[in-house]
Design a protein around this motif. Sequence first.
Motif: not given
Length: 469
Positions: A400, A428, A444
């Motif tokens: 991420f 993302e 994450v």
Amino acid sequence: MKLDIATKHLRILNLIYFTKGENLEFLESCLGIFRPNLNNYLKDIHSIIPNSKKTGKMDLIIKDILDTPNLYNLLIQNQGVSKEDRIFFLTLKLLITSSLNLDLLSKSLNVSRRTLNGDLITIKENLNFFDLKVTSFAGKGIFLEGEFLNIKKSLSCYIYKYFVEEEYLPPIFNAHFSDVLQNIEAETTLNVDIENLVSHFNFDGFFYNRLLLKAFYYSFYYLDSSYSSDNRTLENSLKNKFEFETYFSKVFEKSELDRFHDYLHSSIFKNVYLEEISCFINILKICSGNFAEESVFLNDHILIWKKIILDSIELKITENDILKFKNFILRIGFSKKQSHYLEVYELEFLKINIDANTRKECINLYNEFKKYYWNISFTDVFMLYFLITSLEKKEKKDIFVLYKEIPKYLLNSLKEKLELKHSVNIKEFVNLSFFEEFKKNNNVRTVGVFKDLNLLDNSLEVIHLDLKF
């Protein structure tokens, strides 16, 4: 004057379709021709288009070619026999029959005896690579001389070329060779045995392996052999397990030898003669890429491959990654050093529909490989590309990306470049202000950050990203 379309016109047209009319340098490299000759071929193709307007502008010529439906069929209807095709035809016929009658052939090919005599000069030079001699006897014809094994070696190469290029060749090839090289009785058993060999012994790593094995069979067994005793076949000569392993341990792992022993003694290849076993083993090594003699240069090849891959598709790759393509490396390295190289136009990749970016990267990879491996085929590079990129996709990390001041729409536009440069998969983009809340709802583990952003979180793996390209 009627224009005779040659095999090369057909290849060029299909390559123009493949490249969408772009990158003519690739066509030059792939077909071994210079730009002026390529332009002439394109003009010839353009002239076949009904009601085409004559022009010297190549961009207009290529546009017309791409916009004309059924153009390939129009070319086929006008196909003749070029000098290149004629030399290939005469060489293959000479290797199969051991003699040529130029009077009859001049009528079949619709050329003069003088033209055929000129072709013979090139044929003699080409066959000299195989230590074969072409002699002429007044009133009798043209004859082939040389050791039987050398004739079989060269015949295997030319039959392979015929099988690979068959769909592009003029009708005269099919008229003269289909009965000899497409024997229905032999084909059924041969195809089954080849498929078993390719499928069960990891020989499916390269294009055209099946045709290599088929060409070997036709040249070394189906066409007449000078060895008259059946006792000299591999089936009868290699009943002793130790002798069998002495030969085939050069190709197969120890764990595979028993299975290959059973396969060989039940397949059509058991009829190969012992005197020809070195050629059989060489074909098997080409199919597998297992060249122990080339292994001593493996480290040198690895350094070259790392540079090629980085320069062409900007992918950082480790030595361990490259070692996964060891058999490719050894086969390409071995092929580079062969003095009796025969140009074979391997165009099977044209049947595979790929996107513009993949096509561009494959061509870039091919151009880099050609700098070091002069006779590498685009077909091999095409397959290598997918092996390399599948490795990249399989091993790159999901991350991420955190940002602060950079506009998100800009990051989205740069996503593909960032992934390629850093070998990551961006799940993302997340603004740092919302990251703590984002973590509560998402798993994450790894984040990417730019140099202007400091992240104090020891629980996460941090990858530093660079926006310079």
